[in-house]
Design a protein around this motif. Sequence first.
Motif, PDB file in Angstrom:
ATOM      1  N   UNK A  42       0.732  -1.245  -0.020  1.00 26.64           N
ATOM      2  CA  UNK A  42       0.007   0.138   0.011  1.00 26.64           C
ATOM      3  C   UNK A  42       0.885   1.275   0.032  1.00 26.64           C
ATOM      4  N   UNK A  45       1.908   1.905  -3.452  1.00 24.07           N
ATOM      5  CA  UNK A  45       0.664   2.566  -4.242  1.00 24.07           C
ATOM      6  C   UNK A  45       0.103   3.890  -3.816  1.00 24.07           C
ATOM      7  N   UNK A  47      -1.047   4.585  -0.758  1.00 23.14           N
ATOM      8  CA  UNK A  47      -2.405   4.526  -0.140  1.00 23.14           C
ATOM      9  C   UNK A  47      -2.143   4.613   1.527  1.00 23.14           C
ATOM     10  N   UNK A  73      -1.675   8.777  -4.973  1.00 23.15           N
ATOM     11  CA  UNK A  73      -1.821   7.476  -5.719  1.00 23.15           C
ATOM     12  C   UNK A  73      -2.268   7.463  -7.127  1.00 23.15           C
ATOM     13  N   UNK A  74      -3.280   8.711  -7.277  1.00 23.86           N
ATOM     14  CA  UNK A  74      -3.654   8.644  -8.676  1.00 23.86           C
ATOM     15  C   UNK A  74      -2.600   9.333  -9.783  1.00 23.86           C
ATOM     16  N   UNK A  78       0.328   2.977 -10.783  1.00 23.82           N
ATOM     17  CA  UNK A  78       0.426   1.532 -10.183  1.00 23.82           C
ATOM     18  C   UNK A  78      -0.791   0.857 -10.659  1.00 23.82           C
ATOM     19  N   UNK A  80      -2.828  -1.864  -9.265  1.00 25.12           N
ATOM     20  CA  UNK A  80      -3.099  -2.674  -7.729  1.00 25.12           C
ATOM     21  C   UNK A  80      -4.274  -3.704  -7.880  1.00 25.12           C
ATOM     22  N   UNK A  82      -6.170  -5.539  -5.303  1.00 30.04           N
ATOM     23  CA  UNK A  82      -6.560  -5.608  -3.789  1.00 30.04           C
ATOM     24  C   UNK A  82      -6.946  -7.187  -3.599  1.00 30.04           C
ATOM     25  N   UNK A 145      -6.476  -3.227 -13.554  1.00 30.44           N
ATOM     26  CA  UNK A 145      -5.314  -2.887 -13.056  1.00 30.44           C
ATOM     27  C   UNK A 145      -4.379  -2.729 -14.064  1.00 30.44           C
ATOM     28  N   UNK A 148      -4.502   0.535 -18.039  1.00 30.50           N
ATOM     29  CA  UNK A 148      -3.746   1.943 -18.351  1.00 30.50           C
ATOM     30  C   UNK A 148      -2.260   1.675 -18.352  1.00 30.50           C
TER      31      UNK A 148
END
Lengths: 360, 274
Positions: A42, A45, A47, A73-74, A78, A80, A82, A145, A148
């Motif tokens: 995290x 990322x 977070x 994060x944006x 990454x 991600x 979860x 994920x 992009x």
Amino acid sequence: MTQSWLRHSIGGFHLDIAWSLEPGQVHVLFGQSGSGKTTTLRAIAGLVRPDEGHIELDGQVVFDSAGSVWTPPHKRRVGYLPQEYHLFPHLDVAQNIAFGLSDTRDSMAQRVEELLTVFRLTGVAGRRVWELSGGQRQRVALGRAMAPNPSVLLLDEPFSALDMELRRELRAELRAVLARTNIPIVLVTHDREEAVALGDSIQILEQGRVVASGTPIEALGHPTQVRVARLVGIENIFTVTVRERDAEDGALRGTADSIPISLPFVDAEIGEELTVGVRAEDIILASEEPSGLSARNNLPGKVVSVHQEGARYEVVLDCGIVLRSAVTRSAITSLSIQPGQTLWAVLKASSFLILAEQLA
Amino acid sequence: MSFPTRVFGSSRHPLLPAGVAATAIYVLFIGLPLVALLVRSIGGGDFLAGISTSIVLQALKLSAITSIISLFVTVLVGTPFAYLLARRQSKTLRILDSLVELPIVLPPVVAGVAMLMAFGRTGLLGGTLGSAGISIPFTTVAVVFAQVFVAAPFYIRAAKISFQNVEIDLEEVSQTLGTSPWRTFWRVTLPLALPGMLGGMALSWARAISEFGATIMFAGNFTGRTQTIPLAILSAMESNFSAALAMSTLVVVISALILVVVGFASRSMRRRQA
């Protein structure tokens, strides 16, 4: 590759880890829950903001406590995944995959089409995500994920929501998909098989500290410390007192609770107590006293219990010391193994792992 | 209706006949006055005559305008507030959270008096407002103030619960996909929270339309300026009984419609989201 590192405290928990990622390589963070592996993921990322550290992604510094660098994060690019996937319930499969795409409408549709094909989701593109099977959900999350073109892929226990059989199947599939990308991948898991099957490098974490690292086969298959052996699930760990050394090949003979045990050649004094580990699958069971075997340890014992553990069966044998052996279902039937029965446990001396009590 | 096959769900449970009886009594208690109102009003034949008097039309227009402005203000201010309550934890927020519903349990008349003490000519802010040439009491603005005061908690409470039900992990995933926190709110949080928020809006709007006590205290009862439907009903009870009946009927019908329509809308929205 430059090293990234972080230190972070939450209450009484202290995480301290340094790592580096290679393009196209899967780096495994292995450990029990609460070991700090998910927090590390995290933090990569964005977070979690660590107390201090330096994190680089694709040559870009995204966090540096000394230089007060912090990329939200944006803006980190990454991918991600979860643990529970967390697909968007108000969107269909194609919309979930397209969520991170900001291109023009045409190239977006093309990319979604491409990913639907790669992940074999073309037939369910218009479905709502709750209508999907567990395996399909995982593929949608992975497609979302990867859509992009992220600079790193972060996978948090990607198989934990699936049952055993599906895990094996999807693991092979995931490996094939990962082989196509040339981005670094971080995989968080507490599953030994998964780590060995997918990982190129590994760090084993315990209570926020890295206790072992290297290749998955080395670190998980040949642990050198008692605590790591426990973490990676070595089933048999006991103490052997060294009694004598073979004059010719230097192999050791010792006793464990007065049961004679042959050990491989190691540097040890007579009278010294060694902690040894043996994997359950390295213990062969025989219904009669074996003869003509090269294996040095043939220990008779009574079956205490038999129980299923995932795809295999664990047989607990009392040979004076308690040994756990893992066998297949067909072995249980062909030897008709049941509690109370006498069996011989066969162990090669070389299957013993000599474990250090303390961290090196 | 179907019951699960359990002891407590079986038809032999002694509470069930009691439940049926209690339900019947309750439905009669609430339903009888409403039916009586409809029968007297519609059956009397002068519903249309009663509804088309100038006082009624003015009150209707004022109620519609003020309640919609109130709802707008409530959503504008209440949404970020509810989001903060749902997503952040602090001692101050916990205290605020437990006080949000105070206006619901307070007698509306008390709310009116309190607002006079704050915004009235001799009130806490009265001097400041007065020197700026602003006077709030006994204006249409005061009607909106009174409505927001008593009705906003219904929306804030519903919005807070709706936001809490949107898993924070979904917002996190959205951000890792390159969506800013602000865009994430519009693309993920809002669509998922909307059914619950709509329910809150409906309750809040209905409460604003029904508002009486705080309005008459703080805004007065001036035709065309502060006389909303409930106030007009009180006035008409003395002068034009059929108009009072017509307005009462209208309020019942509008409130029931709001409940039914919004209930239906949010149910179908939830179905689409599982």
